[in-house]
Design an enzyme around this catalytic site. Sequence first.
Site, PDB file in Angstrom:
ATOM      1  N   TYR A 185      35.833  80.126  65.596  1.00 23.64           N
ATOM      2  CA  TYR A 185      35.432  79.420  66.821  1.00 23.64           C
ATOM      3  C   TYR A 185      36.137  78.066  66.915  1.00 23.64           C
ATOM      4  CZ  TYR A 185      32.197  77.428  70.310  1.00 23.64           C
ATOM      5  OH  TYR A 185      31.643  76.839  71.429  1.00 23.64           O
ATOM      6  N   ARG A 210      26.925  67.721  59.473  1.00 20.19           N
ATOM      7  CA  ARG A 210      25.806  66.834  59.110  1.00 20.19           C
ATOM      8  C   ARG A 210      25.270  66.079  60.319  1.00 20.19           C
ATOM      9  NH1 ARG A 210      22.383  67.007  56.126  1.00 20.19           N
ATOM     10  NH2 ARG A 210      21.939  64.838  56.551  1.00 20.19           N
TER      11      ARG A 210
HETATM   12  P1  NAD Z   1      27.339  82.254  76.259  1.00 22.89           P
HETATM   13  O1  NAD Z   1      27.592  83.080  75.046  1.00 22.89           O
HETATM   14  O2  NAD Z   1      26.008  82.373  76.920  1.00 22.89           O
HETATM   15  O3  NAD Z   1      28.446  82.520  77.358  1.00 22.89           O
HETATM   16  C1  NAD Z   1      29.756  82.952  77.068  1.00 22.89           C
HETATM   17  C2  NAD Z   1      30.090  84.087  78.022  1.00 22.89           C
HETATM   18  O4  NAD Z   1      31.436  84.536  77.766  1.00 22.89           O
HETATM   19  C3  NAD Z   1      29.172  85.305  77.830  1.00 22.89           C
HETATM   20  O5  NAD Z   1      28.705  85.734  79.089  1.00 22.89           O
HETATM   21  C4  NAD Z   1      30.087  86.332  77.180  1.00 22.89           C
HETATM   22  O6  NAD Z   1      29.694  87.654  77.475  1.00 22.89           O
HETATM   23  C5  NAD Z   1      31.429  85.956  77.773  1.00 22.89           C
HETATM   24  N1  NAD Z   1      32.570  86.429  76.977  1.00 22.89           N
HETATM   25  C6  NAD Z   1      32.723  86.365  75.635  1.00 22.89           C
HETATM   26  N2  NAD Z   1      33.920  86.904  75.282  1.00 22.89           N
HETATM   27  C7  NAD Z   1      34.519  87.307  76.441  1.00 22.89           C
HETATM   28  C8  NAD Z   1      35.745  87.938  76.732  1.00 22.89           C
HETATM   29  N3  NAD Z   1      36.635  88.261  75.766  1.00 22.89           N
HETATM   30  N4  NAD Z   1      36.031  88.212  78.027  1.00 22.89           N
HETATM   31  C9  NAD Z   1      35.160  87.904  79.024  1.00 22.89           C
HETATM   32  N5  NAD Z   1      33.974  87.311  78.805  1.00 22.89           N
HETATM   33  C10 NAD Z   1      33.658  87.016  77.511  1.00 22.89           C
HETATM   34  O7  NAD Z   1      27.629  80.736  75.844  1.00 22.89           O
HETATM   35  P2  NAD Z   1      27.495  79.394  76.684  1.00 22.89           P
HETATM   36  O8  NAD Z   1      26.596  78.498  75.925  1.00 22.89           O
HETATM   37  O9  NAD Z   1      27.193  79.678  78.101  1.00 22.89           O
HETATM   38  O10 NAD Z   1      28.965  78.793  76.531  1.00 22.89           O
HETATM   39  C11 NAD Z   1      29.909  78.840  77.580  1.00 22.89           C
HETATM   40  C12 NAD Z   1      31.170  78.122  77.143  1.00 22.89           C
HETATM   41  O11 NAD Z   1      30.874  76.760  76.836  1.00 22.89           O
HETATM   42  C13 NAD Z   1      31.822  78.726  75.892  1.00 22.89           C
HETATM   43  O12 NAD Z   1      33.230  78.717  76.031  1.00 22.89           O
HETATM   44  C14 NAD Z   1      31.405  77.786  74.799  1.00 22.89           C
HETATM   45  O13 NAD Z   1      32.351  77.745  73.746  1.00 22.89           O
HETATM   46  C15 NAD Z   1      31.333  76.460  75.534  1.00 22.89           C
HETATM   47  N6  NAD Z   1      30.391  75.542  74.860  1.00 22.89           N
HETATM   48  C16 NAD Z   1      29.037  75.714  74.974  1.00 22.89           C
HETATM   49  C17 NAD Z   1      28.196  74.864  74.285  1.00 22.89           C
HETATM   50  C18 NAD Z   1      26.685  74.982  74.363  1.00 22.89           C
HETATM   51  O14 NAD Z   1      25.995  74.229  73.675  1.00 22.89           O
HETATM   52  N7  NAD Z   1      26.118  75.824  75.183  1.00 22.89           N
HETATM   53  C19 NAD Z   1      28.715  73.841  73.476  1.00 22.89           C
HETATM   54  C20 NAD Z   1      30.092  73.727  73.372  1.00 22.89           C
HETATM   55  C21 NAD Z   1      30.920  74.577  74.082  1.00 22.89           C
END
Ligand code: NAD
Length: 327
Positions: free
Chosen positions: A147, A277
């Site tokens: 990740y 941490r």
């Molecule tokens: P989530 O897992 O609910 O959403 C991610 C979505 O991407 C899901 O609907 C999943 O099915 C889809 N997905 C995964 N792989 C895929 C692929 N190969 N093709 C098409 N769709 C795909 O997570 P989230 O919390 O909604 O996060 C959304 C974005 O924000 C992510 O990129 C995540 O890295 C980033 N992010 C979120 C947080 C948080 O705290 N929620 C923090 C940092 C970064």
Amino acid sequence: MTIGKRVLVTGGAGFLGSHLCERLLASGCDVLCVDNFFSSTRRNVEHLIGDPRFELMRHDVTFPLYVEVDEIFNLACPASPVHYQFDPVQTTKTSVIGAINMLGLAKRVKAKILQASTSEVYGDPDVHPQPEAYWGNVNPIGFRSCYDEGKRCAETLFFDYRRQHGMPVKVVRIFNTYGPRMHPHDGRVVSNFIVQALKGEDITLYGDGSQTRSFCYADDLVEAMLRMMATGPEVTGPINVGNPTEFSIRELADLVIELTGSRSRIVSARLPSDDPRQRKPDIGKARDVLGWEPKTQLRDGLRVTIAYFERLLALGDTYRAQREGVL
Ligand code: NAD
Ligand code: UDP
């Protein structure tokens, strides 16, 4: 802002993506939501499906996509450690090949493109709070690396496309965000603690609970992403977006127990390897450039999130809830 635009949201059926799709529709955009449902379900966006300006496409971003859009929000990627460690090779592919495909699409159709990056690019930080200029402390070969390094490489690609092709790219580094539509079994701390508290199960505190995080409510975060997309081409980021108020994980457990009125006990469990941490964003840049800061207090955001999970669990168990349309 984005009124009348055709906007692609990858990962649009996920927790944050579904809130973003809602906001974009409300502001008058046509929304194309692309998702392979790896860590989400159609239920998150089912209420949007009747809207003639909303289109849902099952597609994996590791494969090329040929559509015509004006803006792209690239959110596709599982975000919880449980989900992204389930198939780590696919996680890296999603971040890296997904970024290449979406940048290629943006280049062809001359779209603005925003990358949902993460505080994980700072790894286990030895600078606190984390400003954007800090390069991070990331293990390249650990369980979180698929990740962390995938997201770091995606940032590299965004800035190389900018330098090589002059593209209007935007990168936001999202810190821990929570709210309704988090997956009840995604293992993230807010959903875990709330579900455990509501079910009267033990609350699993990993390690001694002194590690810290800063929790941002989903609506605030979506507002930041929209503001970032609305900036001119000179604004690329990366910009930290998150809530700078820091809590220990033990404090979070106590607050969840208080707000749910639960009788759950707090029990200690093994701390996962490479667990950072401490984490807290320096959001000076977001304040200056976007005029943005989070508005929702943790207590208020948790109340809404708890109410969501209460509705979800009311049908008996979450699988049944999923089948019957609550999730
Ligand atoms: P989530 O897992 O609910 O959403 C991610 C979505 O991407 C899901 O609907 C999943 O099915 C889809 N997905 C995964 N792989 C895929 C692929 N190969 N093709 C098409 N769709 C795909 O997570 P989230 O919390 O909604 O996060 C959304 C974005 O924000 C992510 O990129 C995540 O890295 C980033 N992010 C979120 C947080 C948080 O705290 N929620 C923090 C940092 C970064
Ligand atoms: N955590 C915990 N109990 C849980 C789930 C998580 O104590 O049931 C801790 C975890 O070890 C980490 C923090 O809560 O220190 C945040 O974990 P999460 O997976 O939500 O996000 P991340 O570690 O990616 O910030």
